[in-house]
Every structure is written in C-alpha cells, then in structure tokens.
Design a protein around this motif. Structure first.
Motif, PDB file in Angstrom:
ATOM      1  N   TYR A  81     -60.994 -18.482  -2.205  1.00  0.00           N
ATOM      2  CA  TYR A  81     -59.595 -18.733  -2.534  1.00  0.00           C
ATOM      3  C   TYR A  81     -59.088 -17.883  -3.702  1.00  0.00           C
ATOM      4  O   TYR A  81     -57.924 -17.985  -4.080  1.00  0.00           O
ATOM      5  CB  TYR A  81     -59.372 -20.219  -2.821  1.00  0.00           C
ATOM      6  N   GLN A  82     -59.955 -17.054  -4.258  1.00  0.00           N
ATOM      7  CA  GLN A  82     -59.523 -16.077  -5.270  1.00  0.00           C
ATOM      8  C   GLN A  82     -59.285 -14.708  -4.637  1.00  0.00           C
ATOM      9  O   GLN A  82     -58.629 -13.847  -5.232  1.00  0.00           O
ATOM     10  CB  GLN A  82     -60.594 -15.936  -6.363  1.00  0.00           C
ATOM     11  N   LEU A  83     -59.805 -14.520  -3.421  1.00  0.00           N
ATOM     12  CA  LEU A  83     -59.796 -13.183  -2.820  1.00  0.00           C
ATOM     13  C   LEU A  83     -58.395 -12.723  -2.423  1.00  0.00           C
ATOM     14  O   LEU A  83     -58.099 -11.535  -2.474  1.00  0.00           O
ATOM     15  CB  LEU A  83     -60.718 -13.160  -1.596  1.00  0.00           C
ATOM     16  N   GLU A  99     -61.523 -18.405   5.932  1.00  0.00           N
ATOM     17  CA  GLU A  99     -60.590 -19.439   5.485  1.00  0.00           C
ATOM     18  C   GLU A  99     -59.191 -19.063   5.969  1.00  0.00           C
ATOM     19  O   GLU A  99     -58.672 -18.008   5.609  1.00  0.00           O
ATOM     20  CB  GLU A  99     -60.602 -19.570   3.965  1.00  0.00           C
ATOM     21  N   GLU A 100     -58.575 -19.921   6.785  1.00  0.00           N
ATOM     22  CA  GLU A 100     -57.315 -19.562   7.425  1.00  0.00           C
ATOM     23  C   GLU A 100     -56.208 -19.258   6.422  1.00  0.00           C
ATOM     24  O   GLU A 100     -55.462 -18.284   6.576  1.00  0.00           O
ATOM     25  CB  GLU A 100     -56.867 -20.681   8.369  1.00  0.00           C
ATOM     26  N   VAL A 119     -56.364 -18.187   3.333  1.00  0.00           N
ATOM     27  CA  VAL A 119     -56.623 -16.917   2.647  1.00  0.00           C
ATOM     28  C   VAL A 119     -56.361 -15.743   3.584  1.00  0.00           C
ATOM     29  O   VAL A 119     -55.662 -14.780   3.237  1.00  0.00           O
ATOM     30  CB  VAL A 119     -58.073 -16.883   2.126  1.00  0.00           C
ATOM     31  N   ASP A 120     -56.902 -15.824   4.806  1.00  0.00           N
ATOM     32  CA  ASP A 120     -56.704 -14.737   5.775  1.00  0.00           C
ATOM     33  C   ASP A 120     -55.235 -14.572   6.142  1.00  0.00           C
ATOM     34  O   ASP A 120     -54.752 -13.469   6.374  1.00  0.00           O
ATOM     35  CB  ASP A 120     -57.534 -15.001   7.033  1.00  0.00           C
ATOM     36  N   SER A 121     -54.523 -15.693   6.199  1.00  0.00           N
ATOM     37  CA  SER A 121     -53.095 -15.630   6.533  1.00  0.00           C
ATOM     38  C   SER A 121     -52.338 -14.844   5.472  1.00  0.00           C
ATOM     39  O   SER A 121     -51.460 -14.022   5.795  1.00  0.00           O
ATOM     40  CB  SER A 121     -52.533 -17.048   6.644  1.00  0.00           C
ATOM     41  N   LYS A 122     -52.647 -15.095   4.205  1.00  0.00           N
ATOM     42  CA  LYS A 122     -51.948 -14.388   3.132  1.00  0.00           C
ATOM     43  C   LYS A 122     -52.313 -12.905   3.131  1.00  0.00           C
ATOM     44  O   LYS A 122     -51.431 -12.043   2.973  1.00  0.00           O
ATOM     45  CB  LYS A 122     -52.283 -15.021   1.782  1.00  0.00           C
ATOM     46  N   ASN A 176     -58.409 -15.036  15.704  1.00  0.00           N
ATOM     47  CA  ASN A 176     -59.312 -16.031  15.105  1.00  0.00           C
ATOM     48  C   ASN A 176     -58.682 -17.406  14.925  1.00  0.00           C
ATOM     49  O   ASN A 176     -59.393 -18.412  14.876  1.00  0.00           O
ATOM     50  CB  ASN A 176     -59.798 -15.545  13.732  1.00  0.00           C
ATOM     51  N   TYR A 177     -57.357 -17.453  14.796  1.00  0.00           N
ATOM     52  CA  TYR A 177     -56.707 -18.722  14.436  1.00  0.00           C
ATOM     53  C   TYR A 177     -55.591 -19.073  15.425  1.00  0.00           C
ATOM     54  O   TYR A 177     -54.994 -18.201  16.055  1.00  0.00           O
ATOM     55  CB  TYR A 177     -56.130 -18.638  13.016  1.00  0.00           C
TER      56      TYR A 177
END
Length: 816
Positions: free
Chosen positions: A623-625, A658-659, A661-664, A693-694
């Motif tokens: 969640y920091q990435l 992580e959806e 994170v990947d979404s952002k 993926n989602y």
C-alpha cells in the motif's frame, strides 16, 4: 439509487406492462396486488392465496366505505346550496333596486359549479370594497350566517374583511365571527385579516386562548417539494399577535412560555416559526423570553423528527437576538453553558458560530467580509467567548473541539477581530504542546452499583485521545487561517518564536510554527524573509518532525505560485528523499509527485535513483507502492528518455496483487503516456493486465469508473501499437467474456475497430457460452449471438467467402 452497495428489487407479471421496483419489496407488494391482481382474469395460484385475497378484499371494503361517505357529503352540500339559492331569491324581492346586483352575486355564490362560486365570491369582495353601504341587512345576515361554516367560510371571510374596513356598524359582529373561526381553527389567517381590517375598533390584547390558536395554526415545517429558503408568511396573524404584544407583552409571552414547556416537538416547531415572524418586527420579545428559550433547548427531542427540530428553530432565534443584544444574550448563554448537558452545549456553540457566517449573503460578499478592518460587537463577543471555552479544562474535550471549530470560522470570516488574540492563541498552542498527558476528564455522575467495564473505559480513553488530536489540529488550522488572511500583521510573532533557541521549544510547537511559514510565504513580499527560516527547519537534524513539516510548508508556499523554489532547496528535498525517517522521505515524495516541474533532468535522474531504492524497501508493503510509482511517473513524464526507465521501474513491482493499489497505478499510466506515443504498447500491456486480473464494480456507474477510461484509452491505440498487443488483448477479453458478458462487448468493439472480425466473433461467442443458463439472460444471449453472427459474417467477407457470410447474416436476421 441510494449510493449504497445495494440494488433495487423488482416485482412483475407476464400480464402486466412494466414492473414495480423498490429496495424493499414489502413496500410495494400490497400496491401491486390491489392495482393489478384485483381485476385480473389470468390468476393462477402457486401457493396459499389467503393473504393476497385478504388485502384485495380489505381494500375493496375501504374503497366502498370511502365512496359512500363522499357521496353522502356531496348530497348534503348540494341540498344546502339549493336551499341557499331559494333563500337568495326570496331576499331579492325585499331589497332595493341598487342592491339587486349584490343579490344576484349572492345567488350565484351558492351555485353547483365551483368556478361560478369563485367568480361570485370575488365579485362580492370587490363590491364590498367599492360600495359596502349597498349591502342590504338581509344579505349581510345571510353572509354572516355562513361565515363560520366549514363549507363556505373560505370564500366568505375575504368579503368580511372588506366589510370590516368599510362598515363600522358591523364591527362587533365581525369581531365575533373572526374569534369564532379562530377558536374552531377554521381559516385562521383569513380570520386574522378580519381582525386586522377592524383596526382600532377592537381592544387588544385578545384572550390567551385565541393567541395560542393564532400561533399554533401556522405551519412552519418545510414539507417535501418546498425549498428550504422559501418563506412561509402569515402577515395577518403576525400583525394581530404584534398588536397583542404592544398592548400587553405578557399576554403573548405567557402563551409562548407555556407552549415551550410542552413535550411536543411539533407544537414547539410551529411556535418558533411564529415567534421568528414576530421577532422580525419586535426583536425585544425574544430577549424577554431568553431564559425560557434556553430551558427549552434542554428538553429532549424525538430522534425521528429529522431536520425540523425545536432546537434548530430556537438556535435561529438566539442567533438573531444575539446580533441585536450581544452582551445580554452572551451573559445568559454563558451562565447556562456549564450546567447543561453536552448536546445543549453544542447547540449554544452554534449560536456563536453563525455570527461569522451569514447564509443569506452571496459568496462574493462573504469573501469581501474577510478583508474587513473592523468587526461588529456581536462578533467580538462571540470570539472572546469561544476562545474562552476552547481553553477551559472543565469542559469535555469534544465540546472544546466544537468551540475551536466555530472559532476557526471566525479566523476565516472575521480575521480582524481574531488578530488581537493571535499571540495568546500561539502561546496556548505552545503550552499544550508540552503536555504529555491528556487533560483530566471532568467529573462524571456516579451510579451506585454500576460495575466498571474495562473495555468501555479503554474505548472512551481512545476516543478522548482522538478528540484531543482533532482539537490540536483545529487549533493549528486557526493559526493557518489567520496567517493566510493577514500575513504581514503576524509574521513578526511567528518569526520571533522560530528565532528562539530550539532547546527551549517542544518539537511539536516548532513544527506548528514552521507549518505557518507555508501560509506566510504565499505573500510574495514576505517570501524573502520566510526562506531563511524554511532553510533552518529543513536542516534541523534534531527533529524529523520539523524537517517533514518544513518540506510540506515549502510545497504549500509554492503551490499557487508560477515561481519554483531555488535549485539548491530542491537539492535538499532530494537529500530528504533518502532520509531514514518515514515522515521525512514521504513528505519529500509528496513534493516529487505534486511538483515534478521543480526538478531539472539531472535532478530527475537522482530522484529516480532514490525512488528505485524506495521500491526495494517497500516491496513487501504494497500500500506504499502506488505513491512511489506515482512519483516515478510524475518526475519522468516530461522526459522521453526517462519515461521508459520509469516504466520498467514500475513494472518491477506491478501488478502487486492488491486491487486498490493496482487500480491507482494503472489509472496513473493513462496520464503517464498518451495512446499515440511510441511506447504506448508497453503501457497498454500493463493496462490489459489490470483489466484481466480484476472484475468491474457492479454497484457504481461504469462510465465514471477507471475501467471505462482504460478501455477508452485502448480504443485510441493506433494500428501499429494495437498489433503489438493483440494477443494479450485477446487473452484478457476471452477471460473477461467468461465471467462478464456485458463488459466483453467493449473489448469486442476494439477488435471491430481494427477490423479483426474473427477475434471479435471469438470474444462474443465466449460471452454467449459464459452466460448462465437462466431465463433472465435469454434476451442478452440472443443479442450477443446476433452480434457474433454479424462479426463472423464480416470475417467471412474478409476471406472472400461470400456464401458463409450470407449464411451468417441470414442467421443474425432470423434471431430478430
């Protein structure tokens, strides 16, 4: 429909056109049965019909009863009108010739036709206004006889008002008629207009019984469909009440005090609405009732009453009287404040808060009010009182937090009045910064035999800690508002604090003062004096908090400026990007993400190197990435040479699994690279990975989602880029088609756009095969199969197989 993750349920029938929808089926079952099933000849029971039959039968009985009552009432009124017409004709024989026209109007007044009745009533009203003397006594007697009847009073009372103004000989009878109607609560406003027309011919005040009914007959609820700012006017009732007040103030005040003590929210709301209308003409009345209104605030209210509450209405009254008599009202409210419960304390704070924010003026006027050099007396009193409550340790911390929130509004809209208190406010912040423990909680009521609950006590302590932090944040916000609105007046005070030895100051207070530099530095004339203080804070290695806040202050200082910080200051931000303290390097990362234009190409390379190390350190903290990737893309966006490098760095951690994170990250890629750029195919693969993926969000509008933006971006890929990602796009489209036929159509349209009709057909066929075998999907399945046949026909035409194409097109038409 509600914005919540819930959907509507439907209730339908093959023999009913359309369907009924609701979030709760219980709300619409009965209505659907009565409307559609009661007269339906196609009923096929599929269970016990007792419940449905009972609903239909009960409704039929009720409707019959209602129709019979209406018929009986209509017959009674018709008979009454017939008798009145006969009586009018008899009167016509006895009157003088000049009054014949009045009798004609009177006869038409009792006609069966509603329009004729209204025209006759208006004609009688105009006649009374122009020539009241020609009304014969027999006509007057007839009019007065029906002035107190339910059926006719609404049309007759306006005629009585005109007669009251012209015929002094009828005053006593009209006075009695008006009072009788008020007593029966029958067209009270029209009855009040009769009293007002009588003028000085009657003696005020009225009896308290009539005063109470004049007050409670007014409706001051904002009903559905009525705008909240629309005025509900009762000019005649209000005028009569004012006459009573002028004659004997206690006659009205005793009634108001009595109603205020009722445990009836509805009555108190109506009373406050009536009192507000009187207050506009006689402000003194609310001042006289101040103690009663404060006591009424303490009464409990019905939680189901919505926004129209007695306390809300009383607060508006107190706000208005505070503007006229600030010192006297402040004394009463402040004396009551300590002894009342917290909910009432919040209400009292609202009285003070809204002295600074006038909802009736425009935003432009509010902005102008910030520039005032003086403030009103009521604002001065409110500022002193709110600041006193905010500092008072005897008050619960959440109430003190409400007080400082109201004070914050004063800092924004009445800055001139707050300026004299800036030094004291800054000193108070310094005082509480040195406190390690929470303020002592005020004494609580002890209930004998009550057992201590450790979990509840722990929860209360946690809540108090949160409120204490909120309180300190709001204090800082107040200081920032003052610095932003009056930077030149307060700069010296802040600078004096920062020029002291750091050994004498708490880190948190130093950080507060440094944060104020961000607001002060927005003033161009002061920036040259602010910069040395910022430099000192940036290089303060005794406190990570001060360094982090100094970076944030730099961001704030240049956030709305076309200028950029000096290059050596930007170099310091890059150094802090490598700081071991999380707060410091995350503040530096924020500067990189928000203001990438500060960094030249050489500095951008250094930033990328630092952020590469961040990716390695935070690889397990997913969640920091997204913030780190955002910084990478921001700093490389304006350099074609660095873009590919930044993208490869992002791909080293993407997808994260992580959806959110990947979404952002995928959403930021859309702005990082345009679909027409040379490297668009590299970005497209990452976007396709996310889409595959989602799943989409089924509870929010698709057109506003990031997935829709990503598909729109893919639609705009040029042919060359499309060819390089075609296989990845097909694999993702097939996977999505198996689980979401609706979204698969968007992918199919991409293949259609690039004339890959065979791939379009494959996606649509997968969507058809992926649909569950349920009747509710039959229409969608049919449409998808038709589209698949058309795309297969287009693919056959590409291969010059006209026979196959003809069969496919014929197959699609046979499904229509």
């Amino acid at each position: 429909m509600s914005g919540l993750p819930i959907a509507t349920h439907s209730l339908g029938c093959p023999y009913v056109h359309g369907e009924s929808q609701s979030m709760n089926l219980r709300w619409i079952f009965s209505e659907f049965l009565i409307k559609n099933c009661a007269v339906c000849s196609n009923q096929i029971p599929n269970g016990n019909t007792t419940w449905g039959t009972k609903i239909i039968e009960d409704n039929r009985v009720e409707m019959q009863k209602y129709e019979q009552e209406n018929k009986k009432e209509a017959e009674r009124i018709s008979q009454l009108r017939s008798e009145m017409r006969i009586m009018s004709k008899k009167i016509a024989v006895e009157v003088e010739s000049e009054s014949q026209r009045i009798i004609e109007f009177l006869e038409a007044f009792f006609d069966e036709n509603e329009k004729s009745r209204k025209r006759a009533a208006e004609s009688l009203k105009q006649s009374a206004h122009l020539a009241a003397d020609i009304f014969p006594d027999v006509a007057v007697n007839l009019i007065f006889g029906f002035a107190i009847s339910t059926e006719f009073s609404g049309l007759i009372l306006p005629i009585c008002s005109e007669l009251a103004a012209k015929r002094a000989d009828l005053s006593s009878r009209l006075y009695r008629i008006a009072l009788d109607n008020i007593e029966k609560r029958l067209h009270v406003e029209l009855s009040a207009s009769v009293l007002e027309a009588l003028g000085n011919s009657i003696t005020y005040p009225l009896d308290e019984e009539y005063i109470e009914k004049l007050i409670l007959a007014q409706d001051h609820y904002h009903h559905f469909g009525i705008r909240g700012d629309s005025k509900l006017a009762y000019p005649k009732s209000t005028a009569v009440l004012i006459h009573c007040f002028d004659a004997e103030p206690n006659s009205v005040q005793h009634v108001i005090s009595r109603i205020l003590q009722k445990q009836d929210d509805h009555s108190r709301v109506q009373l406050c609405g009536a009192l507000k209308l009187i207050q506009e003409e006689r402000p003194q009345i609310v001042l006289n009732l101040l103690d009663n209104l404060v006591k009424a605030l303490e009464m409990h209210e019905d939680a189901q009453s919505g926004i129209e509450t007695p306390s809300g209405k009383i607060i508006h009254l107190l706000q208005a009287v505070f503007r006229d008599y600030p010192e006297r009202v402040d004394k009463v409210l402040s004396d009551s404040f300590i002894r009342v419960r917290p909910a009432v304390q919040e209400d009292i704070i609202k009285v003070y808060r809204d002295q600074f924010f006038d909802c009736t003026i425009s935003w432009d006027q509010r902005l102008e009010s910030k520039k005032r050099d003086t403030v009103s007396k009521n604002e001065e009193e409110a500022i002193k009182r709110l600041l006193g409550w905010a500092k008072d340790d005897r008050i619960e911390i959440d109430i003190r937090s409400c007080a400082i929130e109201a004070f914050e509004m004063a800092c924004d809209y009445a800055t001139a009045g707050v300026l004299p208190h800036f030094n004291a406010l800054l000193g108070y912040v310094a005082l509480i910064s040195g406190k390690k423990n929470l303020p002592v909680s005020p004494p609580q009521i002890f209930i004998p035999g009550q057992k201590n609950n450790p979990q509840l006590e722990e929860l209360n302590n946690f809540n108090r800690k949160q409120e204490w932090e909120i309180f300190k944040q709001r204090l800082q916000k107040c200081l920032e508002e003052i610095c932003e609105n009056r930077p030149t007046e307060v700069f010296e005070l802040v600078a004096d604090c920062l020029n002291q030895s750091y050994d004498q100051m708490e880190d948190s207070f130093r950080a507060t003062c440094v944060s104020l530099l961000g607001q002060l530095g927005k003033e161009y004339q002061l920036r040259v004096r602010v910069m040395p203080l910022i430099w000192r804070a940036l290089m303060d290695y005794s406190s990570a908090l001060v360094r982090a806040v100094a970076i944030n202050a730099t961001i704030e200082m240049f956030s709305h400026s076309s200028a950029t910080p000096p290059p050596n200051l930007v170099d310091v931000i890059i150094i802090h990007l490598q700081d071991t303290y999380v707060a410091v390097h995350q503040s530096a990362l924020r500067a990189v993400s928000w203001h990438a234009n500060w960094f030249d190409e050489k500095q951008s390379v250094e930033v990328l190197s630092c952020l590469m190390n961040h990716l390695k350190v935070y690889k397990s903290d997913k969640y920091q990435l997204d913030d780190i990737c955002d910084g990478l893309m921001a700093v490389a966006r304006n350099s074609e040479r660095l873009k590919v490098l930044a993208l490869h760095m992002v791909e080293s951690v993407y997808p994260t699994g992580e959806e959110l994170v990947d979404s952002k990250i995928a959403g930021n890629l859309l702005f990082f690279c345009k679909p027409t750029e040379a490297m668009a195919h590299l970005v497209a693969k990452n976007i396709i990975t996310y889409l595959g993926n989602y799943e989409r969000d089924l509870f929010n509008h698709y057109a506003y989602s990031k997935r829709f933006q990503m598909l729109w971006w893919l639609h705009n890929l040029p042919e060359e880029s499309y060819q390089r990602v075609e296989q990845e796009l097909l694999a993702a489209a097939i996977g999505i088609a198996k689980r979401d036929a609706w979204e698969a159509c968007y992918f199919a349209s991409i293949f259609s756009l690039h004339r890959a009709f065979n791939l379009e057909s494959a996606v649509l066929e997968s969507a058809v095969n992926g649909l569950p075998q349920e009747p509710r999907h039959d229409s969608l399945r049919k449409e998808l199969r038709k589209l698949a046949s058309i795309s297969a026909g287009n693919a056959a035409l590409q291969n010059n197989d006209k026979e196959k194409a003809n069969n496919c097109f014929c197959s699609s038409w046979s499904d229509v």
